[in-house]
Design an enzyme around this catalytic site. Sequence first.
Site, short mmCIF file in Angstrom:
data_model
loop_
_atom_site.label_atom_id
_atom_site.label_comp_id
_atom_site.label_asym_id
_atom_site.label_seq_id
_atom_site.Cartn_x
_atom_site.Cartn_y
_atom_site.Cartn_z
N GLU A 27 13.05 -6.50 -18.87
CA GLU A 27 12.13 -5.37 -18.97
C GLU A 27 11.69 -4.89 -17.58
O GLU A 27 11.94 -5.56 -16.57
CB GLU A 27 10.91 -5.76 -19.79
CG GLU A 27 10.11 -6.89 -19.16
CD GLU A 27 8.61 -6.68 -19.30
OE1 GLU A 27 8.13 -5.58 -18.94
OE2 GLU A 27 7.94 -7.62 -19.73
N LYS A 159 0.50 -13.17 -23.92
CA LYS A 159 -0.38 -13.29 -22.76
C LYS A 159 -1.75 -13.85 -23.18
O LYS A 159 -2.31 -13.46 -24.19
CB LYS A 159 -0.51 -11.92 -22.09
CG LYS A 159 0.75 -11.62 -21.26
CD LYS A 159 0.62 -10.37 -20.44
CE LYS A 159 0.88 -9.16 -21.27
NZ LYS A 159 2.24 -8.77 -21.46
N1 PSU Z 1 4.97 -10.04 -19.23
C1 PSU Z 1 4.45 -10.23 -18.00
N2 PSU Z 1 3.83 -9.16 -17.41
C2 PSU Z 1 3.73 -7.94 -18.02
C3 PSU Z 1 4.29 -7.75 -19.32
C4 PSU Z 1 4.90 -8.84 -19.87
O1 PSU Z 1 4.52 -11.33 -17.44
O2 PSU Z 1 3.17 -6.99 -17.44
C5 PSU Z 1 4.21 -6.38 -20.00
C6 PSU Z 1 5.30 -6.23 -21.06
O3 PSU Z 1 6.09 -5.12 -20.72
C7 PSU Z 1 4.54 -6.00 -22.35
C8 PSU Z 1 3.29 -5.32 -21.85
O4 PSU Z 1 5.26 -5.24 -23.28
O5 PSU Z 1 2.98 -6.10 -20.70
C9 PSU Z 1 2.20 -5.31 -22.91
O6 PSU Z 1 1.41 -4.17 -22.77
P1 PSU Z 1 0.42 -3.73 -23.94
O7 PSU Z 1 -0.49 -4.90 -24.14
O8 PSU Z 1 -0.31 -2.51 -23.41
O9 PSU Z 1 1.25 -3.41 -25.14
#
Ligand code: PSU
Length: 309
Positions: A27, A159
């Site tokens: 990604e 996360k």
């Molecule tokens: N994993 C990491 N750092 C990140 C992400 C994932 O170590 O920044 C990103 C991914 O792209 C994931 C996004 O889809 O954070 C989630 O964002 P949100 O909570 O706004 O959907």
Amino acid sequence: MTLNSFFSLSSEINRALQTGLPIVALESTVITHGLPQPQNIQLARDMEAAVKREGATPATIALLEGKIRIGLSDEELARLAGAKTALKVSHRDFATAIVKKASGGTTVAGTMFAANNAGIKVFATGGIGGVHKESSFDISTDLRALAETPMIVVCAGAKAILNLPATLEYLETMGVPVVGYQTNTFPEFYSRDGNLNVSVRLDSPKDVADFAQAHWSLGMRSAVLVANPVPETDAIPKSEMEPIIARASKEAQEKKIRGQALTPFLLQRISELTNEKSMRANLALLLNNAQLAAQISKALVVNQKRRDI
Ligand code: PSU
Ligand code: MN
């Protein structure tokens, strides 16, 4: 949907797809929004190298000037990492990027969408998005993509800034298997000492490949989420992270930070509050996941060949 003129595959990825070589999608929101410069470009290169070292082909996915690109050159990777105004591209943002000819990093959901259309089966990220603590209506599109896209997604859990029990409940409701890789408990991104259950424990890349093929052979259309704990040397105990996450979360609420901006704000604030210790854990788990994803992609290809005989 098939690939149309909005997509553009590198010649390396085209070749790997045609000859059935193992490929790992990577990604790019982590590059554009998840990490500061210059750690972001370093990490992007290191993840590609980790995949190659295992004998698989990395396919970093991103939007560049309105095109959905699968497989970037090193120069393009550097351009994306240095971009001042990159979009964060999830499902609803693809058309925005296309009509505005914009560049952006694809989230877990966005990367799954693009990779699945190209026929790539394995994907490595850091931590998936989920249900936020700050608002139970803020549910990442990542969860919907996991429910609807038949791919193997390697992460270090969701996360830790999220409401993890709610995130796991959502995945259960949507029929997404949560595989603990060499663990019985769900890893919590920075930490290994969580106490939430996974749905199955598997201990080798081959077991993961067999599991995914059984899942899809039954007609299931969801992803298989592989939760791979952060390496021990970089793990941070949960008790150390909890007050820091609580403080960052409180600040986000006070500052009224919402929507797409919330996750990047929290990751960055937690990094400041831990003197970058959390960022080092983040980098270590990303590389660890790239490596495991490459091993799984190879096991999938071996299984495929065995079935073709
Ligand atoms: N994993 C990491 N750092 C990140 C992400 C994932 O170590 O920044 C990103 C991914 O792209 C994931 C996004 O889809 O954070 C989630 O964002 P949100 O909570 O706004 O959907
Ligand atoms: Mn959100």
